[in-house]
Write an enzyme that holds these catalytic residues in place. Structure first.
Site, PDB file in Angstrom:
ATOM      1  N   ASP A 162      -2.753  -8.535  11.303  1.00 12.58           N
ATOM      2  CA  ASP A 162      -1.797  -7.525  11.045  1.00 12.58           C
ATOM      3  C   ASP A 162      -2.832  -6.870  12.168  1.00 12.58           C
ATOM      4  O   ASP A 162      -3.135  -5.389  12.254  1.00 12.58           O
ATOM      5  CB  ASP A 162      -2.460  -7.270  10.053  1.00 12.58           C
ATOM      6  CG  ASP A 162      -1.577  -5.964   9.608  1.00 12.58           C
ATOM      7  OD1 ASP A 162      -0.415  -5.149   9.835  1.00 12.58           O
ATOM      8  OD2 ASP A 162      -2.694  -4.528   8.240  1.00 12.58           O
ATOM      9  N   ASN A 413     -11.880 -13.977   8.400  1.00 15.59           N
ATOM     10  CA  ASN A 413     -11.505 -13.326   7.692  1.00 15.59           C
ATOM     11  C   ASN A 413      -9.987 -13.789   6.940  1.00 15.59           C
ATOM     12  O   ASN A 413      -8.747 -14.654   7.682  1.00 15.59           O
ATOM     13  CB  ASN A 413     -10.705 -12.104   8.650  1.00 15.59           C
ATOM     14  CG  ASN A 413      -9.511 -10.574   7.155  1.00 15.59           C
ATOM     15  OD1 ASN A 413     -10.474 -10.683   7.164  1.00 15.59           O
ATOM     16  ND2 ASN A 413      -8.543 -10.590   7.223  1.00 15.59           N
ATOM     17  N   GLU A 414     -10.183 -14.255   5.910  1.00  8.54           N
ATOM     18  CA  GLU A 414      -8.393 -14.424   5.088  1.00  8.54           C
ATOM     19  C   GLU A 414      -8.143 -15.383   5.392  1.00  8.54           C
ATOM     20  O   GLU A 414      -6.904 -15.960   6.048  1.00  8.54           O
ATOM     21  CB  GLU A 414      -7.351 -13.228   4.650  1.00  8.54           C
ATOM     22  CG  GLU A 414      -8.381 -11.754   3.946  1.00  8.54           C
ATOM     23  CD  GLU A 414      -6.856 -11.179   4.246  1.00  8.54           C
ATOM     24  OE1 GLU A 414      -5.931 -10.962   4.820  1.00  8.54           O
ATOM     25  OE2 GLU A 414      -7.754  -9.901   2.862  1.00  8.54           O
ATOM     26  N   ASN A 467     -11.117  -8.978  -0.355  1.00 14.95           N
ATOM     27  CA  ASN A 467      -9.846  -8.032   0.208  1.00 14.95           C
ATOM     28  C   ASN A 467      -8.647  -8.050  -1.007  1.00 14.95           C
ATOM     29  O   ASN A 467      -9.073  -8.500  -0.956  1.00 14.95           O
ATOM     30  CB  ASN A 467      -9.478  -8.353   1.252  1.00 14.95           C
ATOM     31  CG  ASN A 467     -10.288  -7.817   2.886  1.00 14.95           C
ATOM     32  OD1 ASN A 467     -11.531  -8.088   2.458  1.00 14.95           O
ATOM     33  ND2 ASN A 467      -9.951  -8.881   3.888  1.00 14.95           N
ATOM     34  N   TYR A 469      -5.882  -6.018  -3.108  1.00 17.25           N
ATOM     35  CA  TYR A 469      -5.228  -4.134  -3.015  1.00 17.25           C
ATOM     36  C   TYR A 469      -4.685  -4.180  -3.974  1.00 17.25           C
ATOM     37  O   TYR A 469      -3.632  -3.498  -3.836  1.00 17.25           O
ATOM     38  CB  TYR A 469      -4.253  -4.665  -2.196  1.00 17.25           C
ATOM     39  CG  TYR A 469      -5.180  -4.912  -0.552  1.00 17.25           C
ATOM     40  CD1 TYR A 469      -4.850  -3.777   0.421  1.00 17.25           C
ATOM     41  CD2 TYR A 469      -5.096  -6.108   0.362  1.00 17.25           C
ATOM     42  CE1 TYR A 469      -5.139  -3.175   1.526  1.00 17.25           C
ATOM     43  CE2 TYR A 469      -5.952  -5.266   1.250  1.00 17.25           C
ATOM     44  CZ  TYR A 469      -6.374  -4.103   1.943  1.00 17.25           C
ATOM     45  OH  TYR A 469      -7.116  -4.118   3.357  1.00 17.25           O
ATOM     46  N   TYR A 473      -0.494  -3.257  -2.753  1.00 21.85           N
ATOM     47  CA  TYR A 473       0.392  -4.815  -2.798  1.00 21.85           C
ATOM     48  C   TYR A 473       0.899  -5.028  -4.218  1.00 21.85           C
ATOM     49  O   TYR A 473       2.201  -5.406  -4.578  1.00 21.85           O
ATOM     50  CB  TYR A 473       0.157  -5.736  -1.856  1.00 21.85           C
ATOM     51  CG  TYR A 473      -0.292  -5.570  -0.510  1.00 21.85           C
ATOM     52  CD1 TYR A 473       0.810  -5.034  -0.186  1.00 21.85           C
ATOM     53  CD2 TYR A 473      -1.520  -5.404   0.641  1.00 21.85           C
ATOM     54  CE1 TYR A 473       0.763  -4.912   1.674  1.00 21.85           C
ATOM     55  CE2 TYR A 473      -1.789  -5.179   1.394  1.00 21.85           C
ATOM     56  CZ  TYR A 473      -0.311  -4.827   2.310  1.00 21.85           C
ATOM     57  OH  TYR A 473      -0.751  -4.620   3.507  1.00 21.85           O
ATOM     58  N   GLU A 505     -12.626  -4.528   1.726  1.00 20.54           N
ATOM     59  CA  GLU A 505     -11.289  -4.236   2.279  1.00 20.54           C
ATOM     60  C   GLU A 505     -10.882  -3.517   0.883  1.00 20.54           C
ATOM     61  O   GLU A 505     -10.536  -4.386  -0.239  1.00 20.54           O
ATOM     62  CB  GLU A 505     -10.311  -5.309   2.950  1.00 20.54           C
ATOM     63  CG  GLU A 505     -10.028  -5.783   4.328  1.00 20.54           C
ATOM     64  CD  GLU A 505      -9.179  -5.909   4.820  1.00 20.54           C
ATOM     65  OE1 GLU A 505      -8.297  -6.331   4.583  1.00 20.54           O
ATOM     66  OE2 GLU A 505      -9.213  -6.974   5.752  1.00 20.54           O
ATOM     67  N   TRP A 550     -10.433  -0.539   3.734  1.00 22.34           N
ATOM     68  CA  TRP A 550      -9.759   0.046   4.959  1.00 22.34           C
ATOM     69  C   TRP A 550      -8.762   0.944   4.957  1.00 22.34           C
ATOM     70  O   TRP A 550      -7.833   1.408   4.244  1.00 22.34           O
ATOM     71  CB  TRP A 550      -8.892  -1.601   4.326  1.00 22.34           C
ATOM     72  CG  TRP A 550      -7.865  -2.280   5.102  1.00 22.34           C
ATOM     73  CD1 TRP A 550      -6.903  -2.399   5.827  1.00 22.34           C
ATOM     74  CD2 TRP A 550      -8.504  -2.897   6.492  1.00 22.34           C
ATOM     75  NE1 TRP A 550      -6.817  -3.017   6.738  1.00 22.34           N
ATOM     76  CE2 TRP A 550      -7.124  -3.516   7.526  1.00 22.34           C
ATOM     77  CE3 TRP A 550      -9.978  -3.466   6.906  1.00 22.34           C
ATOM     78  CZ2 TRP A 550      -7.607  -4.039   8.405  1.00 22.34           C
ATOM     79  CZ3 TRP A 550     -10.444  -4.266   8.184  1.00 22.34           C
ATOM     80  CH2 TRP A 550      -8.973  -4.610   9.472  1.00 22.34           C
ATOM     81  N   LYS A 569      -3.412   2.755   6.847  1.00 24.47           N
ATOM     82  CA  LYS A 569      -4.566   2.758   5.510  1.00 24.47           C
ATOM     83  C   LYS A 569      -5.489   3.416   6.235  1.00 24.47           C
ATOM     84  O   LYS A 569      -6.473   3.609   5.355  1.00 24.47           O
ATOM     85  CB  LYS A 569      -5.328   1.046   5.521  1.00 24.47           C
ATOM     86  CG  LYS A 569      -3.163   0.606   4.330  1.00 24.47           C
ATOM     87  CD  LYS A 569      -3.984  -0.570   3.548  1.00 24.47           C
ATOM     88  CE  LYS A 569      -3.154  -1.165   3.178  1.00 24.47           C
ATOM     89  NZ  LYS A 569      -2.337  -1.878   3.749  1.00 24.47           N
TER      90      LYS A 569
HETATM   91  C1  GCB Z   1      -5.862  -7.741   4.782  1.00 24.63           C
HETATM   92  C2  GCB Z   1      -5.775  -7.799   6.653  1.00 24.63           C
HETATM   93  C3  GCB Z   1      -5.981  -6.751   7.086  1.00 24.63           C
HETATM   94  C4  GCB Z   1      -4.612  -5.907   7.078  1.00 24.63           C
HETATM   95  C5  GCB Z   1      -4.586  -5.612   5.541  1.00 24.63           C
HETATM   96  C6  GCB Z   1      -3.149  -4.159   4.869  1.00 24.63           C
HETATM   97  O1  GCB Z   1      -6.355  -8.051   4.805  1.00 24.63           O
HETATM   98  O2  GCB Z   1      -7.210  -8.317   6.793  1.00 24.63           O
HETATM   99  O3  GCB Z   1      -5.919  -7.821   8.685  1.00 24.63           O
HETATM  100  O4  GCB Z   1      -4.826  -5.409   7.877  1.00 24.63           O
HETATM  101  O5  GCB Z   1      -5.182  -6.503   4.852  1.00 24.63           O
HETATM  102  O6  GCB Z   1      -2.939  -3.951   5.170  1.00 24.63           O
HETATM  103  O7  GCB Z   1      -2.281  -5.616   4.934  1.00 24.63           O
END
Ligand code: GCB
Length: 594
Positions: A162, A413-414, A467, A469, A473, A505, A550, A569
């Site tokens: 991303d 990462n992820e 990470n 959300y 999300y 994050e 993040w 973000k």
């Molecule tokens: C994540 C990723 C990061 C993205 C972020 C997002 O988990 O590691 O690269 O930018 O989410 O904002 O969706």
């Protein structure tokens, strides 16, 4: 090893304007563009990404090679030395030519490489330096990607991460000279016992014979010598040591010298911060004291220059980190410029150092509207990717091993950490990292799908980095449900693994200027409230030792219906103005200070 100026070495910076040509027809290599002056009217500033500099969309969208060229003068008096060209980064592939001769080829867009050009240049004369840079990401690169061809024949780069695939010469270009017999590498490991510090050093030499001797000297920040030792490896002991501490950096200078017949042959100096790092149960210890990470996942990303390094912009970013009370950041999702690491060393900012291994999760294709695929299979994240991954881990540790600011390696990462093949893929990479650097913990960053019941690789690592959300999300706009989900999951991790948890994050896209009295996603108030909710949960889960929001600032991404001129973000906008959340974070992270 970073080149430097001193009594035995010289360094010339080659940044500035280069001639620039886009290789639309993929003709440059075949037609040997390096053999003569580039036929072009375009010029480009180095360092910078080329993508956002020109008005022509075809340049921005170009997939393939672009060519850089300039004349370079070799100083008089460099006879008898070894002469090198160094690129701090060429994203993602670089081919370097001196006049008609190829001198280097390197894949991996975020790490430095150099070429010995001694046999192709002459002191006191000029040469034509040509650099072809390719921005293609393939199935075998780190990060991986694929190229699709449209019906009308245009090549398009696809990738699963991303952030925008900025490319070009993002960091400085150098010409330097070193003696034929020289210090090739230095490794330091520091420690302390009561008030006595120790610096174990090991020097690797090139070209030395039994006539050469090595000595090491350590000076304090005032320039007073505090310890010396003889030999290519040894321990320097420091009485009344001043430790390198988060927020209170202190650097000694180690100078290694090579002598022969009483003459100085070579010398190399590096800053040394004396500190220790250890993971103990749920704690992350720096100098035996529990450390709580505050700060951000960041990006090298600025308006116009993209991922080009700029010292003024860097200073401003560090100022804002200080203003907000951040004590750390993660180099999401690739190694940052060495200037950034040096600055963090000098200013006591703690760094989680990440490889460029992002997008190692082919299940994500489904989220992005494609067909889900298995990750660890031939043609996916396979042996070819693993070989590139080994390379970037090796090069990153080699580059950054002596930085006191680096307290933890993040090797990916992820990635997909829940599917068959994940353990077989990551086990050897963790072993490799530990072998290369036995002094720092090793981690990777876990994606939200890989909850404790699903993840099959967390136990391989020293820390849990997550990470999450919830409230963005998942459970979008519903912070009450999000709070329960977050707390439930964190407690499950804490129960399952006796390891520290760092939230690497958590964040919400936010349109600056959008306000609401309700829990309204995209509003400034929602971002602040979202972060408050996470903090309340962190404060209730003892195993959480870090909070990295993040993101530090808004950043550019590829096109998509989930992004509005990039990812929003940021707690700061892309031009570094604070959103409401910045003040909320400052209140938390600088509580008790001004
Ligand atoms: C994540 C990723 C990061 C993205 C972020 C997002 O988990 O590691 O690269 O930018 O989410 O904002 O969706």
């Amino acid at each position: 090893m970073k080149p430097q100026n001193n009594a035995t070495r010289e360094l010339v910076n080659l940044d500035g304007l280069f001639a620039f040509k886009v290789d639309f027809d993929r003709a440059g290599l075949g037609e040997k563009w390096y053999e003569k002056p580039l036929e072009t009217k375009l010029e480009i500033g180095v360092p910078a990404s080329y993508n956002d500099l020109f008005s022509d969309q075809a340049i921005r969208d170009h997939v393939g090679y672009v060519w850089y060229q300039r004349e370079v003068h070799v100083p008089r008096g460099w006879d008898g030395s070894r002469i090198f060209v160094r690129l701090d980064a060429a994203t993602h592939e670089g081919l370097v030519y001196v006049n008609d001769k190829q001198v280097a080829h390197h894949i991996g867009g975020y790490l430095p490489f150099e070429a010995d050009v001694t046999d192709h240049v002459r002191a006191g004369e000029s040469f034509r330096l040509t650099i072809a840079v390719n921005n293609e990401l393939t199935q075998a690169t780190i990060p991986p990607g694929s190229i699709e061809v449209t019906a009308d024949g245009r090549r398009q780069q696809k990738y699963l991460h991303d952030f925008y695939n900025y490319a070009g010469l993002h960091r400085s270009v150098w010409l330097f000279r070193v003696p034929a017999v020289r210090v090739e590498d230095v490794t330091v490991v520091t420690g302390f016992e009561a008030s006595t510090g120790s610096v174990d050093y090991a020097v690797e030499l090139t070209g030395a014979t039994s006539d050469h001797s090595v000595s090491a000297t350590l000076m304090d920040a005032a320039g007073t010598q505090v310890a010396t030792a003889e030999g290519a490896a040894g321990t320097l002991s420091i009485a009344d040591v001043v430790l390198w501490q988060p927020g209170a950096a202190y650097l000694y200078t180690l100078t290694v010298e090579v002598h022969a017949d009483g003459q100085l042959v070579d010398s190399y100096s590096l800053p040394v911060g004396v500190r220790t790092v250890e993971v103990r149960g749920h704690q992350f210890l720096i100098n035996n004291e529990p450390f709580h990470f505050t700060g951000f996942g960041m990006h090298e990303d600025h308006i116009t220059i993209g991922k080009g390094h700029n010292n003024a912009a860097m200073v401003n970013d560090f100022e804002l980190l200080d203003w907000i009370g951040a004590n750390s950041f993660r180099t999401s999702h690739y190694p940052y410029a060495e200037e950034v690491m040096d600055f963090a060393d000098r200013h006591g900012i703690v760094v989680i150092d990440e490889t460029p291994a992002v997008g190692l999760h082919l299940g994500f294709a489904a989220v992005l509207g494609g067909l889900p695929r298995k990750t660890y299979e031939e043609g996916g994240i396979d042996d070819a990717v693993s070989a590139s991954h080994r390379q970037v881990i090796t090069d990153l540790v080699k580059r950054d091993k002596n930085h006191p600011c680096v307290v933890l390696w993040s090797i990916a990462n992820e990635p997909n950490g829940a599917e068959e093949g994940a353990r077989e893929y990551f086990g050897p990479l963790v072993d490799l990292t530990r072998e290369l650097d036995p002094t720092r913990p090793v981690g990777y960053v876990n994606v939200m799908f890989d909850t404790p019941d699903k993840c099959i690789i967390a136990d391989l690592f020293d820390v849990i980095m997550l990470n999450r959300y919830y409230g963005w999300y998942l459970s979008t706009g519903d912070l009450k449900t999000a709070e329960q989900q977050l707390e439930g999951e964190l407690n499950a991790w804490a129960k399952l693994h006796n390891k520290p948890i760092i939230m690497t994050e958590y964040g919400a896209d936010t349109q600056p200027g959008l306000h609401s009295i309700y829990d309204q996603p995209w509003s400034e108030e929602y971002q602040a409230k979202f972060l408050d909710m996470y903090h309340a949960v962190f404060d209730r889960v003892e195993a959480v030792v870090g909070e990295q929001v993040w993101n530090f600032a808004d950043f550019q991404t590829s096109n998509g219906i989930m992004r509005v001129d990039g990812n929003k973000k940021g707690v700061f906008t892309r031009d570094r103005r604070p959103k409401a959340a910045a003040f909320a974070l400052r209140r938390r992270w600088r509580a008790g200070q001004n």
